[in-house]
Enzyme design. Structure first.
Site, PDB file in Angstrom:
ATOM      1  N   GLY A 198       2.881   2.115  10.590  1.00 30.10           N
ATOM      2  CA  GLY A 198       3.985   3.074  10.264  1.00 30.10           C
ATOM      3  C   GLY A 198       4.612   3.531  11.675  1.00 30.10           C
ATOM      4  CD  GLU A 255      -2.558   5.349   7.126  1.00 31.56           C
ATOM      5  OE1 GLU A 255      -2.539   5.343   5.792  1.00 31.56           O
ATOM      6  OE2 GLU A 255      -1.644   4.981   7.433  1.00 31.56           O
ATOM      7  CG  ASN A 314      -1.626   1.050   1.375  1.00 29.20           C
ATOM      8  OD1 ASN A 314      -1.917   1.885   0.486  1.00 29.20           O
ATOM      9  ND2 ASN A 314      -2.311   1.409   2.776  1.00 29.20           N
ATOM     10  CD  GLU A 329      -3.228  -2.657   7.436  1.00 30.16           C
ATOM     11  OE1 GLU A 329      -2.092  -2.988   7.082  1.00 30.16           O
ATOM     12  OE2 GLU A 329      -4.104  -1.497   7.274  1.00 30.16           O
ATOM     13  CB  SER A 381       5.709  -1.901  11.807  1.00 29.60           C
ATOM     14  OG  SER A 381       5.139  -0.609  12.041  1.00 29.60           O
ATOM     15  CE  LYS A 415       0.493   3.382   4.776  1.00 27.54           C
ATOM     16  NZ  LYS A 415       0.301   3.768   6.359  1.00 27.54           N
ATOM     17  CG  HIS A 473      -5.512   1.900   5.377  1.00 18.41           C
ATOM     18  ND1 HIS A 473      -4.990   2.941   6.257  1.00 18.41           N
ATOM     19  CD2 HIS A 473      -4.562   0.890   5.116  1.00 18.41           C
ATOM     20  CE1 HIS A 473      -4.059   2.422   6.780  1.00 18.41           C
ATOM     21  NE2 HIS A 473      -3.374   1.519   6.039  1.00 18.41           N
TER      22      HIS A 473
HETATM   23  C1  PEP Z   1      -0.487   0.018   5.983  1.00 19.99           C
HETATM   24  O1  PEP Z   1      -0.473   1.241   5.626  1.00 19.99           O
HETATM   25  O2  PEP Z   1      -1.489  -0.648   5.505  1.00 19.99           O
HETATM   26  C2  PEP Z   1       0.678  -0.418   6.724  1.00 19.99           C
HETATM   27  C3  PEP Z   1       0.585  -1.621   7.080  1.00 19.99           C
HETATM   28  O3  PEP Z   1       1.751   0.532   6.768  1.00 19.99           O
HETATM   29  P1  PEP Z   1       3.203  -0.057   7.720  1.00 19.99           P
HETATM   30  O4  PEP Z   1       3.447  -1.370   6.729  1.00 19.99           O
HETATM   31  O5  PEP Z   1       4.018   1.133   7.047  1.00 19.99           O
HETATM   32  O6  PEP Z   1       2.899  -0.350   9.029  1.00 19.99           O
END
Ligand code: PEP
Length: 256
Positions: A174, A95, A10, A168, A213, A12, A93
């Protein structure tokens, strides 16, 4: 059950056309691992370019509108994504839930719009740190699964693998802070139970991905964990080197 591990990047709101060079390298890496299903969700602006040239990976959107067209300035519909070569879309998501106030009902409507347009869908769920600390993680995530997944009637005719759930934990996205493997296994089990309650035998075709992460160092342990069908990767998917290492960590044999 779609047994191939599903590794999805992803991007973003990252990436101009210059970053397509990384995507090409990711495509080459994915071609070496035919036993892994690899996909990238770049910003809308790159979907078509990437879909036109990347043959070994799926290309998807990071969101779609519930309507197929109309007066919704700035939005992109699922048929528009399909028209420019996307094969799937991420919905719900954290976000989007946070920045745009998206609730489960809207996420479900988006997932159903995506399916209607012929796209696969990845439905994201996950608890906040406050919810985990309060001992509510499983209840929160179970409720999200119950209320965000497309209805059984919407998926009844779909082949296995078109619907995925990404677990998640919000506090792991992040932040560099990864969930403990044991907690991931427990949550994936709880999610599987909810998917089975919703879909019955169709549940076997739904993979549950972990996201938060994931990187080259921790991917092998997470991907080998019971019930983990793949990974949704943010930061580490922006560079071919780290994303290729995650693909390789999925445990299938490369071809040369
Ligand atoms: C994500 O945005 O779905 C995500 C898991 O980000 P990151 O791997 O950077 O934590």
């Amino acid at each position: 059950m779609s047994s191939a591990p599903y590794i999805v990047g992803n991007w973003k709101m990252n990436g101009t056309r210059a970053l397509l060079a990384e995507a090409r390298a990711i495509n080459r890496a994915a071609a070496r691992y035919p036993g892994v299903q690899v996909a990238l969700a770049p910003p809308f602006t790159l979907v078509q370019s990437l879909a036109d040239e990347a043959q070994a990976i799926g290309v998807g959107g990071q969101d779609c509108h519930v309507q197929p067209k109309g007066a919704h300035t700035g939005d992109i519909s699922a048929p528009m994504l399909a028209d420019c070569g996307a094969s799937f879309v991420i919905v719900g998501h954290s976000e989007r839930r946070k920045d745009h106030g998206e609730d489960d009902a809207l996420v479900k409507a988006k997932a159903e719009a995506a399916i209607e347009a012929g796209l696969g869908v990845i439905v994201c769920v996950g608890e906040t740190l406050e919810e985990r600390d309060a001992g509510q993680a499983e209840a929160v995530v179970s409720q999200q699964v119950d209320n965000s997944l497309p209805a059984l009637e919407a998926i009844a005719d779909l082949p296995a693998g078109k619907v995925s759930v990404a677990y998640e934990p919000v506090w792991a996205i992040g932040t560099g802070r990864v969930a403990e493997v044991a907690d991931v296994v427990a949550m994936h089990k709880a999610i599987r139970t909810r998917i089975e309650a919703a879909y019955g035998e169709k549940a076997a075709g739904v993979r549950i991905l972990y996201g938060g992460s994931v990187n080259a160092e921790n991917a092998a342990a997470l991907l080998a964990a019971e019930g983990v069908g793949g990974a949704l990767v943010g930061g580490a998917s922006l560079a071919a080197e780290s994303f290729a290492a995650i693909i390789a960590a999925a445990g299938t044999e490369p071809v040369d």
